[in-house]
Design a protein around this motif. Structure first.
Motif, mmCIF file in Angstrom:
data_model
loop_
_atom_site.group_PDB
_atom_site.id
_atom_site.type_symbol
_atom_site.label_atom_id
_atom_site.label_comp_id
_atom_site.label_asym_id
_atom_site.label_seq_id
_atom_site.Cartn_x
_atom_site.Cartn_y
_atom_site.Cartn_z
ATOM 1 N N ASN A 29 0.822 -1.214 0.000
ATOM 2 C CA ASN A 29 0.000 0.000 0.000
ATOM 3 C C ASN A 29 0.859 1.269 0.000
ATOM 4 O O ASN A 29 0.420 2.320 0.456
ATOM 5 C CB ASN A 29 -0.948 0.011 1.208
ATOM 6 C CG ASN A 29 -0.207 0.112 2.523
ATOM 7 O OD1 ASN A 29 0.993 -0.195 2.595
ATOM 8 N ND2 ASN A 29 -0.887 0.541 3.576
ATOM 9 N N THR A 65 -0.754 4.176 -1.828
ATOM 10 C CA THR A 65 -1.884 4.710 -1.060
ATOM 11 C C THR A 65 -1.395 5.582 0.082
ATOM 12 O O THR A 65 -1.937 6.665 0.331
ATOM 13 C CB THR A 65 -2.745 3.559 -0.499
ATOM 14 O OG1 THR A 65 -3.169 2.726 -1.585
ATOM 15 C CG2 THR A 65 -3.965 4.094 0.225
ATOM 16 N N GLU A 66 -0.350 5.118 0.779
ATOM 17 C CA GLU A 66 0.202 5.909 1.881
ATOM 18 C C GLU A 66 0.812 7.207 1.364
ATOM 19 O O GLU A 66 0.719 8.251 2.019
ATOM 20 C CB GLU A 66 1.255 5.088 2.643
ATOM 21 C CG GLU A 66 0.679 3.922 3.423
ATOM 22 C CD GLU A 66 -0.363 4.378 4.437
ATOM 23 O OE1 GLU A 66 -0.089 5.361 5.157
ATOM 24 O OE2 GLU A 66 -1.451 3.777 4.498
ATOM 25 N N TYR A 67 1.426 7.160 0.187
ATOM 26 C CA TYR A 67 1.967 8.377 -0.425
ATOM 27 C C TYR A 67 0.845 9.381 -0.680
ATOM 28 O O TYR A 67 0.975 10.574 -0.385
ATOM 29 C CB TYR A 67 2.676 8.031 -1.740
ATOM 30 C CG TYR A 67 3.013 9.232 -2.588
ATOM 31 C CD1 TYR A 67 4.179 9.967 -2.353
ATOM 32 C CD2 TYR A 67 2.171 9.654 -3.623
ATOM 33 C CE1 TYR A 67 4.483 11.091 -3.122
ATOM 34 C CE2 TYR A 67 2.469 10.769 -4.398
ATOM 35 C CZ TYR A 67 3.625 11.484 -4.150
ATOM 36 O OH TYR A 67 3.925 12.598 -4.893
ATOM 37 N N LYS A 120 -2.052 9.533 0.816
ATOM 38 C CA LYS A 120 -2.556 10.028 2.096
ATOM 39 C C LYS A 120 -1.702 11.183 2.592
ATOM 40 O O LYS A 120 -2.215 12.210 3.044
ATOM 41 C CB LYS A 120 -2.568 8.910 3.137
ATOM 42 C CG LYS A 120 -3.720 7.939 3.016
ATOM 43 C CD LYS A 120 -3.686 6.948 4.169
ATOM 44 C CE LYS A 120 -4.842 5.961 4.073
ATOM 45 N NZ LYS A 120 -4.812 4.987 5.200
ATOM 46 N N ARG A 121 -0.383 11.005 2.512
ATOM 47 C CA ARG A 121 0.528 12.053 3.001
ATOM 48 C C ARG A 121 0.412 13.335 2.193
ATOM 49 O O ARG A 121 0.487 14.434 2.741
ATOM 50 C CB ARG A 121 1.981 11.556 2.949
ATOM 51 C CG ARG A 121 2.329 10.467 3.917
ATOM 52 C CD ARG A 121 3.844 10.311 4.030
ATOM 53 N NE ARG A 121 4.489 10.115 2.740
ATOM 54 C CZ ARG A 121 4.667 8.931 2.171
ATOM 55 N NH1 ARG A 121 4.224 7.842 2.764
ATOM 56 N NH2 ARG A 121 5.283 8.846 1.005
ATOM 57 N N SER A 160 -4.207 14.458 1.855
ATOM 58 C CA SER A 160 -5.258 14.456 2.887
ATOM 59 C C SER A 160 -5.733 15.857 3.261
ATOM 60 O O SER A 160 -6.935 16.114 3.367
ATOM 61 C CB SER A 160 -4.777 13.706 4.133
ATOM 62 O OG SER A 160 -4.747 12.316 3.898
ATOM 63 N N ALA A 175 -6.430 1.567 -2.163
ATOM 64 C CA ALA A 175 -5.539 0.490 -1.733
ATOM 65 C C ALA A 175 -5.864 -0.803 -2.483
ATOM 66 O O ALA A 175 -4.956 -1.562 -2.859
ATOM 67 C CB ALA A 175 -5.656 0.277 -0.227
#
Length: 239
Positions: A141, A144-146, A148-149, A152, A213
């Motif tokens: 993921n 996806t985490e990128y 989010k950072r 968001s 994700a």
């Protein structure tokens, strides 16, 4: 030659250094008989295209009718901070009103999800080559985490007024106001009035990232499934 797509993505996702990545691309280029070798920029651009395809799919699913409401993974429930309101209203025979509110709450999220794609696409286009390699070598993921950072805060600011308008448009705000008013009139209960828009905004964002994700996982398992001409070259789909 059809085994090369799987070989290439496996090697790219497990490589740890620039030297290894360049060597891997060189070997694949040689095996595929390419005249022009792949560059790190092309591979990064290929990843961006794959992610944009995934984002488009995720946003499209979320914004469809029942995209949230009939997807148990992302359906927005009655606000948990005031779950006692739902329980009490169902006890006194107002379950239908609660169900109507939950449906309109999800309709608002589905309406707002249409605004997400441009924000995600902008973040992906700004991705550096280093970001791309980190994602390729990262966890399942990592992309996806990128997102989010990097999205968001902007996503929340963009979503909140849209969510508010959407909730008003589908009468969720009115239904919620009616429900809370009825609840607050019940003798001896502690009055409630939480921020419905903030709750709906955060839950709508959470749902989008869940879908993203899932799309990222598909990209990693089968990159050719969402191909463009560049992806064919990057992931070795050409004979």
């Amino acid at each position: 030659m059809k085994f090369f797509p799987v070989l290439l993505i496996t090697l790219l996702l497990t490589a740890c250094t620039s030297a290894q990545l360049n060597q891997t691309m060189g070997e694949v280029n040689k095996a595929l008989g390419k005249d022009a070798p792949l560059t790190t920029a092309e591979v990064a651009e290929g990843l961006k295209q794959a992610l944009i395809n995934g984002i488009s799919n995720g946003s499209s699913m979320a914004s469809q009718l029942d995209g949230y409401f009939k997807n148990p993974k992302i359906k927005i429930p009655f606000p948990p901070d005031v779950k006692k309101v739902e329980d009490k209203l169902r006890q006194i025979g107002l379950g239908g009103e609660v169900d109507k509110f939950i449906m309109t709450l999800n309709r608002g999220a589905e309406d707002a999800a249409k605004e997400a794609k441009p924000i995600f696409v902008a973040a992906i286009k700004q991705m550096t080559i280093q970001d791309a390699w980190s994602i390729l070598r990262g966890s399942d993921n990592a992309a996806t985490e990128y997102l989010k950072r990097t999205t968001s805060s902007l996503l929340y600011d963009k979503f909140k007024p849209v969510i508010q308008n959407s909730l008003n448009k589908v009468n969720a705000t009115k239904y919620y106001g009616d429900i809370v008013t009825r609840y607050n009139k019940i003798p001896l209960v502690e009055k409630v009035n939480p921020d419905l828009t903030d709750y709906a905004t955060n839950k709508a964002m959470d749902g989008l990232f869940i879908l993203i994700a899932e799309e990222e996982k598909k990209i990693r398992l089968d990159p050719v499934a969402r191909t463009t001409e560049l992806l064919k070259k990057v992931f070795g789909a050409q004979k």
